[in-house]
Design a protein around this motif. Sequence first.
Motif, PDB file in Angstrom:
ATOM      1  N   THR A 197       0.833  -1.206   0.000  1.00  0.00           N
ATOM      2  CA  THR A 197       0.000   0.000   0.000  1.00  0.00           C
ATOM      3  C   THR A 197       0.862   1.248   0.000  1.00  0.00           C
ATOM      4  O   THR A 197       0.626   2.181  -0.770  1.00  0.00           O
ATOM      5  CB  THR A 197      -0.944   0.006   1.225  1.00  0.00           C
ATOM      6  OG1 THR A 197      -1.756  -1.174   1.184  1.00  0.00           O
ATOM      7  CG2 THR A 197      -1.833   1.229   1.224  1.00  0.00           C
TER       8      THR A 197
ATOM      9  N   ASN B 151       1.270   3.841  -3.760  1.00  0.00           N
ATOM     10  CA  ASN B 151       0.500   5.088  -3.746  1.00  0.00           C
ATOM     11  C   ASN B 151       1.418   6.275  -3.522  1.00  0.00           C
ATOM     12  O   ASN B 151       2.419   6.168  -2.823  1.00  0.00           O
ATOM     13  CB  ASN B 151      -0.550   5.044  -2.629  1.00  0.00           C
ATOM     14  CG  ASN B 151      -1.626   4.028  -2.913  1.00  0.00           C
ATOM     15  OD1 ASN B 151      -2.482   4.241  -3.750  1.00  0.00           O
ATOM     16  ND2 ASN B 151      -1.572   2.897  -2.223  1.00  0.00           N
TER      17      ASN B 151
ATOM     18  N   THR C 290       0.154   7.953   1.385  1.00  0.00           N
ATOM     19  CA  THR C 290      -0.528   6.936   2.181  1.00  0.00           C
ATOM     20  C   THR C 290      -0.513   7.340   3.645  1.00  0.00           C
ATOM     21  O   THR C 290       0.517   7.750   4.165  1.00  0.00           O
ATOM     22  CB  THR C 290       0.176   5.569   2.046  1.00  0.00           C
ATOM     23  OG1 THR C 290       0.277   5.215   0.671  1.00  0.00           O
ATOM     24  CG2 THR C 290      -0.575   4.484   2.791  1.00  0.00           C
TER      25      THR C 290
ATOM     26  N   GLU D  12      -4.379   7.322  -0.005  1.00  0.00           N
ATOM     27  CA  GLU D  12      -4.798   5.987   0.449  1.00  0.00           C
ATOM     28  C   GLU D  12      -4.619   5.951   1.963  1.00  0.00           C
ATOM     29  O   GLU D  12      -3.619   6.436   2.479  1.00  0.00           O
ATOM     30  CB  GLU D  12      -3.931   4.916  -0.217  1.00  0.00           C
ATOM     31  CG  GLU D  12      -4.321   3.507   0.139  1.00  0.00           C
ATOM     32  CD  GLU D  12      -5.694   3.118  -0.383  1.00  0.00           C
ATOM     33  OE1 GLU D  12      -6.344   2.293   0.268  1.00  0.00           O
ATOM     34  OE2 GLU D  12      -6.120   3.635  -1.439  1.00  0.00           O
ATOM     35  N   ASN D  13      -5.589   5.399   2.684  1.00  0.00           N
ATOM     36  CA  ASN D  13      -5.444   5.344   4.135  1.00  0.00           C
ATOM     37  C   ASN D  13      -5.828   3.974   4.669  1.00  0.00           C
ATOM     38  O   ASN D  13      -6.798   3.376   4.223  1.00  0.00           O
ATOM     39  CB  ASN D  13      -6.226   6.468   4.825  1.00  0.00           C
ATOM     40  CG  ASN D  13      -7.679   6.496   4.433  1.00  0.00           C
ATOM     41  OD1 ASN D  13      -8.464   5.724   4.952  1.00  0.00           O
ATOM     42  ND2 ASN D  13      -8.048   7.389   3.519  1.00  0.00           N
TER      43      ASN D  13
END
Length: 107
Positions: free
Chosen positions: A13, A17, A20, A50-51
């Motif tokens: 992730t 991204n 993040t 993005e989280n």
Amino acid sequence: MKNINNEQDVLNTINSNTMTVVYFSGKDCGACDVIKDKVENILKYYPKIENVEIDGEKNIELAAQFNIFSLPIFLLYINGKETLRIGRNINLLELESKIKRYYDMLF
């Protein structure tokens, strides 16, 4: 926030991204829930971030790999590098200002 429970998912992730947020919390941490709600309200204005959330109590080894020793912890990664780390005493206005600054520079 999407819940993640293993190191590979977190690293994928972070590395896939531009921005993040990784939020370490705990189920028995009252401050974690309150701050999480406020952070989520901030992040909805920044859709390209993005989280993810990690339960630091349940995933002790994963928390240790990220040098997390208290909860909650807010981590902001930009292009795979940790850029911001804020612990228990989160100033939400300052946090939003920093997120906006980075977001505006990148997007």
